[in-house]
Write an enzyme that holds these catalytic residues in place. Structure first.
Site, PDB file in Angstrom:
ATOM      1  N   ASP A   1       0.840  -1.199   0.000  1.00 23.11           N
ATOM      2  CA  ASP A   1       0.000   0.000   0.000  1.00 23.11           C
ATOM      3  C   ASP A   1       0.876   1.251   0.000  1.00 23.11           C
ATOM      4  O   ASP A   1       1.942   1.291   0.607  1.00 23.11           O
ATOM      5  CB  ASP A   1      -0.898  -0.008   1.242  1.00 23.11           C
ATOM      6  CG  ASP A   1      -1.993   1.032   1.144  1.00 23.11           C
ATOM      7  OD1 ASP A   1      -2.981   0.759   0.431  1.00 23.11           O
ATOM      8  OD2 ASP A   1      -1.847   2.115   1.733  1.00 23.11           O
TER       9      ASP A   1
ATOM     10  N   ASN B   1      -6.250   9.140   0.414  1.00 20.94           N
ATOM     11  CA  ASN B   1      -5.408   8.401  -0.545  1.00 20.94           C
ATOM     12  C   ASN B   1      -4.512   9.331  -1.360  1.00 20.94           C
ATOM     13  O   ASN B   1      -3.342   9.032  -1.598  1.00 20.94           O
ATOM     14  CB  ASN B   1      -6.292   7.597  -1.491  1.00 20.94           C
ATOM     15  CG  ASN B   1      -5.479   6.646  -2.358  1.00 20.94           C
ATOM     16  OD1 ASN B   1      -4.949   5.650  -1.858  1.00 20.94           O
ATOM     17  ND2 ASN B   1      -5.342   6.972  -3.644  1.00 20.94           N
TER      18      ASN B   1
ATOM     19  N   TYR C   1     -11.115  16.107  -6.237  1.00 20.61           N
ATOM     20  CA  TYR C   1     -10.034  15.414  -6.954  1.00 20.61           C
ATOM     21  C   TYR C   1      -8.944  16.404  -7.364  1.00 20.61           C
ATOM     22  O   TYR C   1      -7.756  16.202  -7.082  1.00 20.61           O
ATOM     23  CB  TYR C   1     -10.602  14.690  -8.189  1.00 20.61           C
ATOM     24  CG  TYR C   1      -9.525  14.180  -9.111  1.00 20.61           C
ATOM     25  CD1 TYR C   1      -8.646  13.198  -8.698  1.00 20.61           C
ATOM     26  CD2 TYR C   1      -9.366  14.718 -10.401  1.00 20.61           C
ATOM     27  CE1 TYR C   1      -7.639  12.744  -9.540  1.00 20.61           C
ATOM     28  CE2 TYR C   1      -8.369  14.268 -11.238  1.00 20.61           C
ATOM     29  CZ  TYR C   1      -7.500  13.281 -10.808  1.00 20.61           C
ATOM     30  OH  TYR C   1      -6.504  12.846 -11.633  1.00 20.61           O
TER      31      TYR C   1
ATOM     32  N   HIS D   1     -14.993   6.528 -18.107  1.00 17.31           N
ATOM     33  CA  HIS D   1     -14.338   7.361 -19.123  1.00 17.31           C
ATOM     34  C   HIS D   1     -14.980   7.216 -20.502  1.00 17.31           C
ATOM     35  O   HIS D   1     -15.457   6.153 -20.874  1.00 17.31           O
ATOM     36  CB  HIS D   1     -12.844   7.032 -19.194  1.00 17.31           C
ATOM     37  CG  HIS D   1     -12.123   7.464 -17.957  1.00 17.31           C
ATOM     38  ND1 HIS D   1     -11.659   6.577 -17.022  1.00 17.31           N
ATOM     39  CD2 HIS D   1     -11.834   8.692 -17.487  1.00 17.31           C
ATOM     40  CE1 HIS D   1     -11.103   7.245 -16.028  1.00 17.31           C
ATOM     41  NE2 HIS D   1     -11.196   8.537 -16.283  1.00 17.31           N
TER      42      HIS D   1
ATOM     43  N   GLY E   1     -19.548  19.022 -12.400  1.00 17.30           N
ATOM     44  CA  GLY E   1     -18.092  19.194 -12.328  1.00 17.30           C
ATOM     45  C   GLY E   1     -17.371  19.161 -13.664  1.00 17.30           C
ATOM     46  O   GLY E   1     -16.143  19.202 -13.709  1.00 17.30           O
TER      47      GLY E   1
HETATM   48  N1  UFG Z   1     -18.842  11.747 -21.172  1.00 15.53           N
HETATM   49  C1  UFG Z   1     -20.062  11.487 -21.737  1.00 15.53           C
HETATM   50  N2  UFG Z   1     -20.607  10.243 -21.548  1.00 15.53           N
HETATM   51  C2  UFG Z   1     -19.977   9.263 -20.835  1.00 15.53           C
HETATM   52  C3  UFG Z   1     -18.715   9.549 -20.259  1.00 15.53           C
HETATM   53  C4  UFG Z   1     -18.184  10.803 -20.451  1.00 15.53           C
HETATM   54  O1  UFG Z   1     -20.680  12.328 -22.378  1.00 15.53           O
HETATM   55  O2  UFG Z   1     -20.539   8.171 -20.686  1.00 15.53           O
HETATM   56  C5  UFG Z   1     -18.244  13.067 -21.383  1.00 15.53           C
HETATM   57  C6  UFG Z   1     -17.983  13.795 -20.078  1.00 15.53           C
HETATM   58  O3  UFG Z   1     -19.140  14.482 -19.651  1.00 15.53           O
HETATM   59  C7  UFG Z   1     -16.844  14.721 -20.477  1.00 15.53           C
HETATM   60  C8  UFG Z   1     -16.082  13.913 -21.537  1.00 15.53           C
HETATM   61  O4  UFG Z   1     -16.988  12.918 -21.984  1.00 15.53           O
HETATM   62  O5  UFG Z   1     -17.349  15.865 -21.063  1.00 15.53           O
HETATM   63  C9  UFG Z   1     -14.849  13.238 -20.992  1.00 15.53           C
HETATM   64  O6  UFG Z   1     -15.199  12.543 -19.817  1.00 15.53           O
HETATM   65  P1  UFG Z   1     -14.213  11.507 -19.103  1.00 15.53           P
HETATM   66  O7  UFG Z   1     -14.896  11.015 -17.879  1.00 15.53           O
HETATM   67  O8  UFG Z   1     -13.711  10.510 -20.070  1.00 15.53           O
HETATM   68  O9  UFG Z   1     -12.972  12.406 -18.711  1.00 15.53           O
HETATM   69  P2  UFG Z   1     -12.904  13.753 -17.867  1.00 15.53           P
HETATM   70  O10 UFG Z   1     -12.586  14.845 -18.813  1.00 15.53           O
HETATM   71  O11 UFG Z   1     -14.048  13.931 -16.969  1.00 15.53           O
HETATM   72  O12 UFG Z   1     -11.726  13.383 -16.885  1.00 15.53           O
HETATM   73  C10 UFG Z   1     -10.387  13.306 -17.271  1.00 15.53           C
HETATM   74  C11 UFG Z   1      -9.677  12.305 -16.356  1.00 15.53           C
HETATM   75  C12 UFG Z   1      -9.832  12.740 -14.929  1.00 15.53           C
HETATM   76  C13 UFG Z   1      -9.323  14.142 -14.805  1.00 15.53           C
HETATM   77  C14 UFG Z   1      -9.953  15.060 -15.799  1.00 15.53           C
HETATM   78  C15 UFG Z   1      -9.287  16.371 -15.790  1.00 15.53           C
HETATM   79  O13 UFG Z   1     -10.216  11.053 -16.512  1.00 15.53           O
HETATM   80  O14 UFG Z   1      -9.094  11.888 -14.096  1.00 15.53           O
HETATM   81  O15 UFG Z   1      -9.825  14.544 -17.100  1.00 15.53           O
HETATM   82  O16 UFG Z   1     -10.228  17.339 -16.053  1.00 15.53           O
HETATM   83  F1  UFG Z   1      -9.631  14.643 -13.592  1.00 15.53           F
END
Ligand code: UFG
Length: 324
Positions: free
Chosen positions: A51, A92, A141, A189, A284
């Site tokens: 860990d 964490n 985060y 994602h 967010g």
């Molecule tokens: N999205 C959808 N449908 C889904 C999943 C995602 O429309 O089923 C959209 C989200 O709303 C977002 C985009 O796709 O607009 C990307 O979303 P992700 O969850 O793939 O990635 P994020 O941009 O939210 O997050 C990534 C990293 C995080 C980090 C962030 C930094 O995965 O760890 O970028 O802003 F915090």
């Protein structure tokens, strides 16, 4: 040969970094508690199950393997979850990381590569986000990652611990052979979910918000291939060994694609239909996140080798072949 401890090396980005470290002639030791990581992702490498917060075990590992540097990938990464369960994230992603840094200082390990994130910037106030962009995270985060960035500055001044802070934009894709790749439970994602809709593992993909102030109303993100991220880690590490200085870099392709564009590209690359559904905005999510990575290019000589088509091709190859 330098010895690098890869904390979280059984996870998505960590396992790709480990593979590249090996290819570049480093001795990589994987340290992972397997809470999120996968034993199958550790291929032909020393593996220690442990860990992040276990200082004693880390001290023993530093000595046993004569560790020169640590790369740290063992973080919780989901924005939405961090809003609901901040305590887990602060524990964490900050408390345990400080204990890791203390173990490094106590054992004379001087170099640290830290996985940070675009989420430390919050809502962008410039079209492309460089290292000089103000950092005002809008979720726990992002707060946790920014806090560690600050800790690292103080640890450098006080204890001479050198760090490379690497702020990823949207990591995506998989190694070309399809033996390791992205595997989260649950998967949140965008690209893996799109490809699961293409392969039939899911019925459809929900588009979270179609009313953003963007060209087609869906969010815009900067996708960067996991191998390109890995090469930046190694370049940053080498620069630290050379200069004995701390530095920070934003890592993205510099090009933004909307959620709808990614879906269209995935239809083309996979040749499969992908059913979409409209859904409300996800809490967010900033509308646009695109990196200015000029500094990484100039200072590290970093180049991205994968465009969106190639990112999707490698992720699709993984989706079809994946064993975990
Ligand atoms: N999205 C959808 N449908 C889904 C999943 C995602 O429309 O089923 C959209 C989200 O709303 C977002 C985009 O796709 O607009 C990307 O979303 P992700 O969850 O793939 O990635 P994020 O941009 O939210 O997050 C990534 C990293 C995080 C980090 C962030 C930094 O995965 O760890 O970028 O802003 F915090």
């Amino acid at each position: 040969m330098k010895n690098v401890l890869v904390v979280g090396g059984a996870g998505y980005i960590g396992s790709h970094a480990v593979k590249m470290l090996k290819e570049k002639g480093y001795n990589a030791v994987v340290y992972d508690n397997l809470s999120k990581g996968h034993r199958q992702a550790v291929r032909g490498m020393e593996f220690v199950k442990g860990d992040l917060g276990d200082k004693k075990k880390l001290a023993a590992v530093f000595k046993k393997y004569n560790i020169d540097a640590v790369m740290h990938f063992a973080a919780f990464i989901e924005v939405g979850e961090s809003v609901k369960e901040p305590a887990r994230y602060y524990n964490n992603n900050i408390v345990k990381v400080i204990s890791l840094l203390d173990a490094m200082v106590e054992n004379g390990v001087k170099y640290f590569v830290f996985s940070s994130t675009a989420a430390t910037f919050g809502e962008p106030v410039e079209a492309k986000i460089s290292e000089r962009h103000p950092q005002n995270p809008i979720n726990p985060y992002g707060q946790t990652k920014l806090m560690v960035e600050k800790v690292l500055k103080d640890y450098d001044k006080a204890y001479g611990l050198k760090s490379s802070v690497l702020r990823y934009f949207n990591a995506a894709g998989a190694e070309d052979g399809g033996k390791i790749g992205e595997s989260h439970t649950p998967e949140t994602h965008l690209l893996p979910i799109i490809l699961q809709a293409a392969s039939g593992k899911r019925d459809s993909i929900k588009i979270f918000g179609e009313d953003y102030p963007t060209k087609d109303g869906s969010c815009i993100r900067d996708f960067v291939h996991v191998n390109d991220l890995s090469s930046a880690h190694i370049l940053a590490l080498e620069k630290m060994f050379r200069t004995n200085e701390s530095d920070d870099f934003n890592l993205g392709s510099g090009e933004g694609f909307s959620v709808k564009e990614v879906i269209e590209c995935a239809k083309r690359v996979t040749g499969r239909p992908i059913k979409v559904e409209a859904a409300p905005r996800r809490a967010g999510d900033p509308a646009v996140l695109v990196a200015d990575s000029a500094k990484a290019k100039k200072v590290l000589g970093w180049q991205t080798l994968y465009n969106l088509d190639k990112i999707i091709q490698t992720a699709w190859n993984w989706e079809l072949k994946r064993k975990y």
